[in-house]
Write a protein that holds these residues in place. Structure first.
Motif, PDB file in Angstrom:
ATOM      1  N   GLU A 102       0.832  -1.203   0.000  1.00 55.74           N
ATOM      2  CA  GLU A 102       0.000   0.000   0.000  1.00 55.74           C
ATOM      3  C   GLU A 102       0.869   1.256   0.000  1.00 55.74           C
ATOM      4  OE1 GLU A 102      -2.481  -0.409   3.389  1.00 55.74           O
ATOM      5  OE2 GLU A 102      -3.773  -1.943   2.489  1.00 55.74           O
ATOM      6  N   LYS A 103       1.975   1.203   0.714  1.00 56.42           N
ATOM      7  CA  LYS A 103       2.886   2.343   0.766  1.00 56.42           C
ATOM      8  C   LYS A 103       3.476   2.627  -0.611  1.00 56.42           C
ATOM      9  CE  LYS A 103       6.940   4.004   3.316  1.00 56.42           C
ATOM     10  NZ  LYS A 103       7.968   3.650   4.332  1.00 56.42           N
ATOM     11  N   LEU A 104       3.815   1.565  -1.341  1.00 55.46           N
ATOM     12  CA  LEU A 104       4.350   1.735  -2.691  1.00 55.46           C
ATOM     13  C   LEU A 104       3.356   2.479  -3.571  1.00 55.46           C
ATOM     14  CD1 LEU A 104       6.317   1.111  -5.058  1.00 55.46           C
ATOM     15  CD2 LEU A 104       5.096  -1.061  -5.338  1.00 55.46           C
ATOM     16  N   PHE A 105       2.101   2.070  -3.531  1.00 57.96           N
ATOM     17  CA  PHE A 105       1.096   2.679  -4.396  1.00 57.96           C
ATOM     18  C   PHE A 105       0.844   4.143  -4.012  1.00 57.96           C
ATOM     19  CE2 PHE A 105      -0.519  -1.914  -4.247  1.00 57.96           C
ATOM     20  CZ  PHE A 105       0.426  -2.298  -5.184  1.00 57.96           C
ATOM     21  N   LYS A 106       0.886   4.438  -2.714  1.00 58.25           N
ATOM     22  CA  LYS A 106       0.711   5.828  -2.276  1.00 58.25           C
ATOM     23  C   LYS A 106       1.871   6.697  -2.756  1.00 58.25           C
ATOM     24  CE  LYS A 106      -2.056   4.799   1.847  1.00 58.25           C
ATOM     25  NZ  LYS A 106      -2.099   4.794   3.335  1.00 58.25           N
ATOM     26  N   PHE A 107       3.074   6.144  -2.675  1.00 58.80           N
ATOM     27  CA  PHE A 107       4.246   6.888  -3.138  1.00 58.80           C
ATOM     28  C   PHE A 107       4.159   7.154  -4.644  1.00 58.80           C
ATOM     29  CE2 PHE A 107       7.944   6.693   0.048  1.00 58.80           C
ATOM     30  CZ  PHE A 107       7.081   6.902   1.107  1.00 58.80           C
ATOM     31  N   LEU A 108       3.697   6.162  -5.384  1.00 59.31           N
ATOM     32  CA  LEU A 108       3.578   6.335  -6.837  1.00 59.31           C
ATOM     33  C   LEU A 108       2.509   7.368  -7.181  1.00 59.31           C
ATOM     34  CD1 LEU A 108       3.922   2.616  -7.994  1.00 59.31           C
ATOM     35  CD2 LEU A 108       5.544   4.473  -8.414  1.00 59.31           C
ATOM     36  N   ASP A 109       1.424   7.370  -6.427  1.00 57.44           N
ATOM     37  CA  ASP A 109       0.382   8.385  -6.653  1.00 57.44           C
ATOM     38  C   ASP A 109       0.938   9.785  -6.403  1.00 57.44           C
ATOM     39  OD1 ASP A 109      -1.600   6.597  -7.383  1.00 57.44           O
ATOM     40  OD2 ASP A 109      -2.351   6.353  -5.337  1.00 57.44           O
ATOM     41  N   MET A 110       1.697   9.940  -5.308  1.00 61.88           N
ATOM     42  CA  MET A 110       2.284  11.250  -5.004  1.00 61.88           C
ATOM     43  C   MET A 110       3.325  11.635  -6.046  1.00 61.88           C
ATOM     44  SD  MET A 110       2.638  11.394  -0.828  1.00 61.88           S
ATOM     45  CE  MET A 110       3.515   9.835  -0.635  1.00 61.88           C
ATOM     46  N   TYR A 111       4.081  10.652  -6.503  1.00 63.58           N
ATOM     47  CA  TYR A 111       5.098  10.910  -7.530  1.00 63.58           C
ATOM     48  C   TYR A 111       4.439  11.427  -8.805  1.00 63.58           C
ATOM     49  CZ  TYR A 111       9.045  10.132 -10.684  1.00 63.58           C
ATOM     50  OH  TYR A 111      10.059  10.311 -11.604  1.00 63.58           O
ATOM     51  N   GLU A 112       3.361  10.784  -9.219  1.00 60.48           N
ATOM     52  CA  GLU A 112       2.659  11.208 -10.429  1.00 60.48           C
ATOM     53  C   GLU A 112       2.098  12.621 -10.279  1.00 60.48           C
ATOM     54  OE1 GLU A 112       1.080   6.880 -12.151  1.00 60.48           O
ATOM     55  OE2 GLU A 112      -0.239   8.129 -10.912  1.00 60.48           O
ATOM     56  N   THR A 113       1.571  12.907  -9.094  1.00 64.91           N
ATOM     57  CA  THR A 113       1.000  14.239  -8.857  1.00 64.91           C
ATOM     58  C   THR A 113       2.073  15.320  -8.974  1.00 64.91           C
ATOM     59  OG1 THR A 113      -0.709  13.337  -7.401  1.00 64.91           O
ATOM     60  CG2 THR A 113      -0.219  15.690  -7.198  1.00 64.91           C
ATOM     61  N   LEU A 114       3.218  15.092  -8.320  1.00 63.18           N
ATOM     62  CA  LEU A 114       4.303  16.074  -8.376  1.00 63.18           C
ATOM     63  C   LEU A 114       4.868  16.187  -9.792  1.00 63.18           C
ATOM     64  CD1 LEU A 114       6.177  15.261  -5.041  1.00 63.18           C
ATOM     65  CD2 LEU A 114       4.862  17.323  -5.577  1.00 63.18           C
ATOM     66  N   ARG A 115       4.986  15.070 -10.460  1.00 62.86           N
ATOM     67  CA  ARG A 115       5.493  15.090 -11.839  1.00 62.86           C
ATOM     68  C   ARG A 115       4.610  15.958 -12.731  1.00 62.86           C
ATOM     69  NH1 ARG A 115       4.319   9.670 -14.666  1.00 62.86           N
ATOM     70  NH2 ARG A 115       2.262  10.644 -14.481  1.00 62.86           N
ATOM     71  N   GLU A 155      11.643  22.611  -4.426  1.00 64.91           N
ATOM     72  CA  GLU A 155      11.208  21.726  -3.342  1.00 64.91           C
ATOM     73  C   GLU A 155      10.373  20.564  -3.883  1.00 64.91           C
ATOM     74  OE1 GLU A 155       9.172  24.048  -0.469  1.00 64.91           O
ATOM     75  OE2 GLU A 155      10.968  25.100   0.238  1.00 64.91           O
ATOM     76  N   ALA A 156       9.490  20.870  -4.831  1.00 68.07           N
ATOM     77  CA  ALA A 156       8.649  19.827  -5.419  1.00 68.07           C
ATOM     78  C   ALA A 156       9.489  18.837  -6.220  1.00 68.07           C
ATOM     79  CB  ALA A 156       7.579  20.461  -6.313  1.00 68.07           C
ATOM     80  N   THR A 157      10.485  19.356  -6.934  1.00 67.46           N
ATOM     81  CA  THR A 157      11.369  18.486  -7.719  1.00 67.46           C
ATOM     82  C   THR A 157      12.178  17.573  -6.810  1.00 67.46           C
ATOM     83  OG1 THR A 157      11.543  20.141  -9.483  1.00 67.46           O
ATOM     84  CG2 THR A 157      13.250  18.442  -9.390  1.00 67.46           C
ATOM     85  N   THR A 158      12.681  18.154  -5.710  1.00 74.26           N
ATOM     86  CA  THR A 158      13.441  17.352  -4.740  1.00 74.26           C
ATOM     87  C   THR A 158      12.563  16.271  -4.119  1.00 74.26           C
ATOM     88  OG1 THR A 158      14.891  19.221  -4.213  1.00 74.26           O
ATOM     89  CG2 THR A 158      14.776  17.425  -2.606  1.00 74.26           C
ATOM     90  N   ALA A 159      11.331  16.642  -3.781  1.00 74.56           N
ATOM     91  CA  ALA A 159      10.403  15.674  -3.189  1.00 74.56           C
ATOM     92  C   ALA A 159      10.100  14.546  -4.174  1.00 74.56           C
ATOM     93  CB  ALA A 159       9.114  16.376  -2.771  1.00 74.56           C
ATOM     94  N   ARG A 160       9.941  14.911  -5.443  1.00 72.59           N
ATOM     95  CA  ARG A 160       9.668  13.891  -6.463  1.00 72.59           C
ATOM     96  C   ARG A 160      10.851  12.930  -6.594  1.00 72.59           C
ATOM     97  NH1 ARG A 160      10.162  13.023 -12.126  1.00 72.59           N
ATOM     98  NH2 ARG A 160      11.440  14.888 -12.381  1.00 72.59           N
ATOM     99  N   CYS A 161      12.058  13.470  -6.557  1.00 77.62           N
ATOM    100  CA  CYS A 161      13.251  12.620  -6.641  1.00 77.62           C
ATOM    101  C   CYS A 161      13.335  11.668  -5.455  1.00 77.62           C
ATOM    102  CB  CYS A 161      14.508  13.483  -6.710  1.00 77.62           C
ATOM    103  SG  CYS A 161      14.701  14.376  -8.275  1.00 77.62           S
ATOM    104  N   ARG A 162      13.036  12.199  -4.262  1.00 73.63           N
ATOM    105  CA  ARG A 162      13.083  11.358  -3.069  1.00 73.63           C
ATOM    106  C   ARG A 162      12.037  10.251  -3.128  1.00 73.63           C
ATOM    107  NH1 ARG A 162      18.048  11.771  -1.759  1.00 73.63           N
ATOM    108  NH2 ARG A 162      18.699  13.862  -1.115  1.00 73.63           N
ATOM    109  N   LEU A 163      10.866  10.584  -3.643  1.00 72.32           N
ATOM    110  CA  LEU A 163       9.820   9.569  -3.789  1.00 72.32           C
ATOM    111  C   LEU A 163      10.251   8.498  -4.791  1.00 72.32           C
ATOM    112  CD1 LEU A 163       6.627  11.825  -3.866  1.00 72.32           C
ATOM    113  CD2 LEU A 163       7.145  10.075  -2.148  1.00 72.32           C
ATOM    114  N   GLY A 164      10.900   8.926  -5.872  1.00 72.23           N
ATOM    115  CA  GLY A 164      11.382   7.971  -6.868  1.00 72.23           C
ATOM    116  C   GLY A 164      12.420   7.031  -6.287  1.00 72.23           C
TER     117      GLY A 164
END
Length: 295
Positions: free
Chosen positions: A8-21, A36-45
């Motif tokens: 479930e955590k993986l899917f939540k991270f992917l949803d957030m990654y897509e949103t930031l992207r 900040e958003a770019t850094t957060a997206r990288c960390r999620l990736g």
């Protein structure tokens, strides 16, 4: 529960990654916020890639020696395939994640295994993606784990039933998911199908071919005449072994209906042709002998 939460955590991270992207390109002029958003997206990736590393480690760590009764499907296999099936609903995003963040993750957590992985990547055809390599690596670990667990069964026939059950479930899940099948490729599916056929042959050889061996003609004839006592003992051995097989295998599990049907057909094809001619030819011998004794 821990495994379920991890998925479930993986899917939540992917949803957030897509949103930031999707929102970062609209942040022109908002320099600090965009960074900040770019850094957060990288960390999620990077965190997403680490979750697949955790999946690998969970497979490696599953070294329990508790046998699954009847050679049924192993929980590790079922969980892993479900994890991959649902993860591959995000295939396009995961392809991007691995393409953009995989090497930065390696640079931060460099190890001997990672060096080997870089070498493997460089040896692959250009069209092979990093995410497809990740899937293949997970499948290799899962196969190795299942083979180790199969060796825990003392009965070789049951060991092959275990591999058939688990192998067929894996293949069905791969073929049932267009995303996973495209990533794994036809070559992998063909290899898996060949492996299943080999497990089937091994099971048949270890169980039913030995049974048919009881009806061998070797040593049955002396001076061109059938030795009645030897023949009778052969049938006695056949019946005893058949009953033992039935008693033992009645507790075994064959999960897939198609697999059940294929096993019935193959067993019948081996046993019936061997038994009927032997019994048909010997029935007259027993009958004639009984008639002579009654005269």
């Amino acid at each position: 529960m821990t495994k379920q939460c991890s998925a479930e955590k993986l899917f939540k991270f992917l949803d957030m990654y897509e949103t930031l992207r999707d929102v970062v390109p609209a942040m022109e002029g908002l320099f600090e916020l965009k960074n900040e958003a770019t850094t957060a997206r990288c960390r999620l990736g990077e965190a997403t890639i680490l979750m697949f590393a955790d999946l690998e480690n969970s497979i490696k760590a599953d070294t329990g020696k508790t046998l699954v009764p009847g050679g049924a499907m192993h929980p590790l296999m079922r969980y892993t395939m479900n994890y991959l099936k649902y993860a591959c609903e995000y295939t396009d995003t995961l392809e991007q994640v691995f393409r953009e963040h995989y090497y930065s993750r390696l640079d931060e957590t460099q190890s001997f295994d990672d060096d080997d992985q870089k070498n493997k990547i460089s040896e692959q055809p250009p069209q092979t993606t990093l995410f497809s390599l990740q899937l293949m690596r997970v499948m290799e670990l899962l196969d190795s784990n299942l083979e180790t667990k199969a060796k825990l069964y003392k009965d070789v026939g049951l060991s092959n039933i275990f591999m058939m059950n688990n192998g067929r479930y894996i293949l069905q899940n791969i073929k049932g998911s267009t995303e996973i099948h495209d990533l794994m490729g036809n070559k992998w599916s063909h290899k898996r199908s060949s492996d299943l056929k080999q497990y089937h042959k091994n099971y048949q050889r270890e169980t039913w071919s030995k049974l048919v061996g009881c009806l061998s003609n070797e040593g049955l004839n002396v001076n061109r005449k059938v030795v009645r006592s030897v023949l009778k003992e052969r049938f006695k051995s056949f019946n005893q072994m058949f009953n033992e097989i039935h008693k033992t295998q009645s507790t075994w599990v064959v999960s897939d209906k198609q697999n059940q049907s294929e096993l019935r057909v193959s067993i019948s094809a081996v046993v019936i042709p061997a038994y009927h001619p032997s019994w048909g030819g010997s029935r007259n011998i027993f009958t004639l002998g009984d008639q002579r004794r009654s005269m």
